[in-house]
Write an enzyme that holds these catalytic residues in place. Sequence first.
Site, PDB file in Angstrom:
ATOM      1  N   LYS A 133      -2.851  -3.575  -3.531  1.00  0.00           N
ATOM      2  CA  LYS A 133      -3.446  -4.588  -2.650  1.00  0.00           C
ATOM      3  C   LYS A 133      -4.916  -4.263  -2.418  1.00  0.00           C
ATOM      4  CE  LYS A 133      -2.762  -6.859   1.841  1.00  0.00           C
ATOM      5  NZ  LYS A 133      -1.954  -6.923   3.071  1.00  0.00           N
ATOM      6  N   SER A 156      -0.129 -11.258   4.487  1.00  0.00           N
ATOM      7  CA  SER A 156      -1.385 -11.239   3.752  1.00  0.00           C
ATOM      8  C   SER A 156      -1.264 -10.629   2.361  1.00  0.00           C
ATOM      9  CB  SER A 156      -2.455 -10.482   4.543  1.00  0.00           C
ATOM     10  OG  SER A 156      -2.128  -9.104   4.684  1.00  0.00           O
ATOM     11  N   SER A 214       2.833  -8.736   7.114  1.00  0.00           N
ATOM     12  CA  SER A 214       2.156  -8.987   5.844  1.00  0.00           C
ATOM     13  C   SER A 214       2.806  -8.375   4.612  1.00  0.00           C
ATOM     14  CB  SER A 214       0.697  -8.522   5.924  1.00  0.00           C
ATOM     15  OG  SER A 214      -0.033  -9.387   6.750  1.00  0.00           O
TER      16      SER A 214
END
Length: 463
Positions: A80, A155, A179
Amino acid sequence: MTELYSLTAVELGPLLESKEISPTELTHSILERINAVDSTVNAYITTLPELALQQAAHAEKEIMNGLYKGPLHGIPIGIKDNYYTKGIRTTAGSKILSEFIPDETATAVKKLMAAGGVMLGKLNMHEFGGGITNTNPVYGNARNPWNVNYSPGGSSGGSGAALAAGLATLATGTDTFGSIRVPASMCGVYGLKPTYGLVSTKGVAPLAWSLDHAGPMARSVSDLAFMLNVMAGYDPKDPGSIKARIPDYTENLNKGIDGLRIGVPSYYMQGLDRDVEILFKDAIKTLETMGATVVDVDIPELSMSTFAGYVITIGEASSYHYEWLQTRSEEYADDVRIFFKTGVLTNSPHYVRSQQVRRVLTEALKKTFEDVDVLIGPTIPITTPAFQKNWVEQNLEVTRRGMPFTSPPNLTGAPSLSVPIGLCSEGLPVGMQLIGNHFTEKRLLQVGSAWEKVNPLSRTVHS
């Protein structure tokens, strides 16, 4: 023949160890898949094909020389884009950090690479972690591989999308108010938010320091266990890191759930979309047929979690972003700017009371675990939304609906695992979260592994 990009780490490990396939061959398979599919899915902000092939070649040399390190050796991993990577652009999904090149690598990434992982690239995300739809006006929306007109969640939306589309074997995520678990739910994969402080967040761009968690995402529960075995552990450079004994998280994966007591809080039965309610009630019945005892529990303190989670998140986020909000406000996406600027309006009494709520909520949860082994509820109460033109309003509404379900484990620091439970009427995945007492990841993974055997939705790769 099954394509290598669609296999899980638990399936690939024996093939790599026995030299039936090579890390280079595996990495080529996924890089070709990225070239073919990611222009549509948009899971990556930055791909690193040259680095990935270098690391794969190094892993291959080690394995050929009899130096097999374990189940992550030679396995391609997507990172990420809020995890710092030394010398590699790390944007956190933002325009503000579009040229940021860190001079350090996040502890969790260091550990994964030391275990022989192969870094494919940096994954798309909702800007600075400030939303759960992964609309991103700077780098483009990450899209749900089950239907690219729909959100992959956020997210960590790029992480969920990459796994579901076969663009990574494993992925990292972060979770401040859902997230990791939201994209796991929407993309039909597995995501674990560990106990607070179990996995270091050193070198991860923060959203809200006291709520941020780093964790693994994958297409199988065994893969999560492999990752957690490597990622967990005390980090003296992380002030939130906890010294705790790290067990072998793979140990009980085949133990089953016969005799476990599973609680369903009444809080998690409120305001459900019809498809979510049907699938979740079916999941309860399945758990009972698997030998678990499922009981209703009442935890009234959960009703305080939305206020506390919202105030703490925006309060801490606006503190981190304070200078940029004054000087570079126009560079934020509209929804994130609104979210963060709201934090400037909160005051000390709001923040202190929210932190007091955390203690009350944590104690209530601990008391509940005297009577049950695990709690369950839908990961979020809504089905996966399609992207809409009024995306700012949509993002705020999806956060409003989803946050009450995902924020309690963040506020209490308790571990939570999202597992797929089926498809809604639009053909998109729906998830269920398992919540445990602190440091009971091993039990959550045990339950998740038993569940995976009866509902292996995540093994399906889409494009």
